[in-house]
Design an enzyme around this catalytic site. Structure first.
Site, PDB file in Angstrom:
ATOM      1  N   ALA A   1       4.620   4.783  -4.296  1.00  0.00           N
ATOM      2  CA  ALA A   1       4.401   4.102  -5.574  1.00  0.00           C
ATOM      3  C   ALA A   1       3.254   4.759  -6.333  1.00  0.00           C
ATOM      4  CB  ALA A   1       4.105   2.621  -5.336  1.00  0.00           C
TER       5      ALA A   1
ATOM      6  N   GLN B   1       0.829  -1.207   0.000  1.00  0.00           N
ATOM      7  CA  GLN B   1       0.000   0.000   0.000  1.00  0.00           C
ATOM      8  C   GLN B   1       0.870   1.266   0.000  1.00  0.00           C
ATOM      9  OE1 GLN B   1      -3.190   0.744  -0.327  1.00  0.00           O
ATOM     10  NE2 GLN B   1      -3.824  -1.383  -0.631  1.00  0.00           N
ATOM     11  N   SER B   2       1.883   1.270  -0.830  1.00  0.00           N
ATOM     12  CA  SER B   2       2.827   2.384  -0.875  1.00  0.00           C
ATOM     13  C   SER B   2       2.214   3.658  -1.455  1.00  0.00           C
ATOM     14  CB  SER B   2       4.036   1.978  -1.720  1.00  0.00           C
ATOM     15  OG  SER B   2       4.863   3.087  -2.002  1.00  0.00           O
ATOM     16  N   ASN B   3       2.245   4.713  -0.662  1.00  0.00           N
ATOM     17  CA  ASN B   3       1.838   6.024  -1.158  1.00  0.00           C
ATOM     18  C   ASN B   3       2.830   6.540  -2.200  1.00  0.00           C
ATOM     19  OD1 ASN B   3      -0.391   6.301   0.709  1.00  0.00           O
ATOM     20  ND2 ASN B   3       1.124   6.721   2.295  1.00  0.00           N
TER      21      ASN B   3
END
Length: 340
Positions: A79, A75-77
């Site tokens: 990315a 859930q990388s912001n």
């Protein structure tokens, strides 16, 4: 400091608001709390990585890249914001997603930021937790280069000296806003993970002799490791700016007491902080960064570390899109609250 000498793509919505949180301040009964709204930077729901990517993507363009590659947790912001920048600039985007939580929840693995990555046209592939993600990126990048692509590799979180310039600029911006309204800032608080946000902020604050202590609330690494990572990057950032030695080791403070079981796994106080901000101020935090940072802020206020009469600025690093991958965590927490 003259940041205009560094290449930059001007896409962020700046300056972001600096707002007083009256209801939260009253609820906690301690210091006057303000929030720096870096959830409002624009591009795919915004967040702190947008400031970094203005400088990173300009560097990619200067190198003639047609593809950008980065990595992060599921859930990388970072990315998601990289995918958004690539879409806006007409570049291809490759993202490696590391499984840092071990979650089998389909919602966590496909919704929230992951959904947005794909909507922006990025290609994603998964990696097991604990792998050398920089090496994984370089291996994929070499394959793409062999196919004729010009690949620019961005480190996790956009956290290198180039990316940290975005938060040097944020430090300048925040102090300018405070000066314009006669606001004396006694403490600055931010979540800290890949180190670039905290390193950029402390470098900027020290470079202009702001006299504002900065506290990072860690979201992953133990305190000593986190502080060393931030300090190392701050030294590199200061060197890039042309003011070497401006940051001392004692200027870097990171409290990792609120990490809990690990990165991306919210504690009960993280979920409480998210609810408090939502119900008192209509502001959405995320379960990975800003939620843990706010949990630290709230605990400091309750314990009197931040005192009545002081003014505290909390940096909102964004990331609310991740909330939509964490419905199970909130459901479980609600059951626990009901059982008490």
């Amino acid at each position: 400091m003259h940041l205009a000498r560094f290449p930059r793509v001007f896409l962020a919505h700046l300056p972001t608001p600096l707002e007083k949180l009256d209801r939260l301040s009253k609820e906690l009964g301690g210091p006057e709390i303000w929030i720096k709204r870096d959830d409002c930077t624009g591009l795919s729901t915004g967040g702190n990585k947008t400031r970094k990517l203005e400088f990173l993507m300009a560097e990619a363009q200067a190198m003639g890249a047609d593809t950008v590659m980065t990595q992060g947790a599921t859930q990388s912001n970072h990315a998601r914001q990289t995918a958004a920048f690539a879409a806006k600039l007409g570049m291809a985007c490759q993202i490696l997603l590391e499984d840092r939580t071990g979650s089998n929840d389909a919602n966590y693995n496909t919704n929230g930021n992951v959904l947005l990555d794909h909507l922006h046209g990025a290609t994603t592939s998964k990696r097991k937790g604990g792998m050398d993600m920089q090496a994984e990126m370089e291996a994929v990048a070499e394959k793409l280069r062999a196919e004729g692509r010009k690949v620019y590799v961005i480190p996790g979180g956009g956290s290198n000296a180039t990316g940290a310039l975005g938060y040097v600029n944020c430090a300048f911006e925040t102090v300018s806003q405070a000066n314009d309204r006669g606001l004396v800032i006694d403490h600055f608080v931010t979540a800290t993970g890949s180190a670039g946000t905290q390193a950029g902020l402390i470098t900027g604050l020290k470079a202009i002799n702001a006299g504002i202590p900065l506290t990072g609330i860690g979201v992953r690494a133990p305190r000593e490791k986190q502080e060393e990572n931030v300090y190392k990057l701050a030294l590199q950032t200061a060197e890039k700016l042309g003011c070497p030695g401006v940051v001392a080791r004692e200027d870097v403070v990171a409290d990792s007491s609120y990490v809990g079981e690990g990165y991306g796994i919210p504690r009960a106080d993280t979920l409480e902080a998210i609810r408090m901000f939502a119900q008192l101020e209509a502001i959405l935090l995320d379960p990975v960064y800003s939620g843990k940072g706010a949990a630290g802020l709230i605990d400091y206020c309750r314990k009197g570390k931040f005192k009545k009469g002081e003014r505290v600025v909390f940096l909102h690093t964004g990331g609310s899109a991740a909330l939509f991958g964490y419905n199970a965590a909130f459901a479980d927490d609600q059951k626990s609250l009901a059982a008490e």
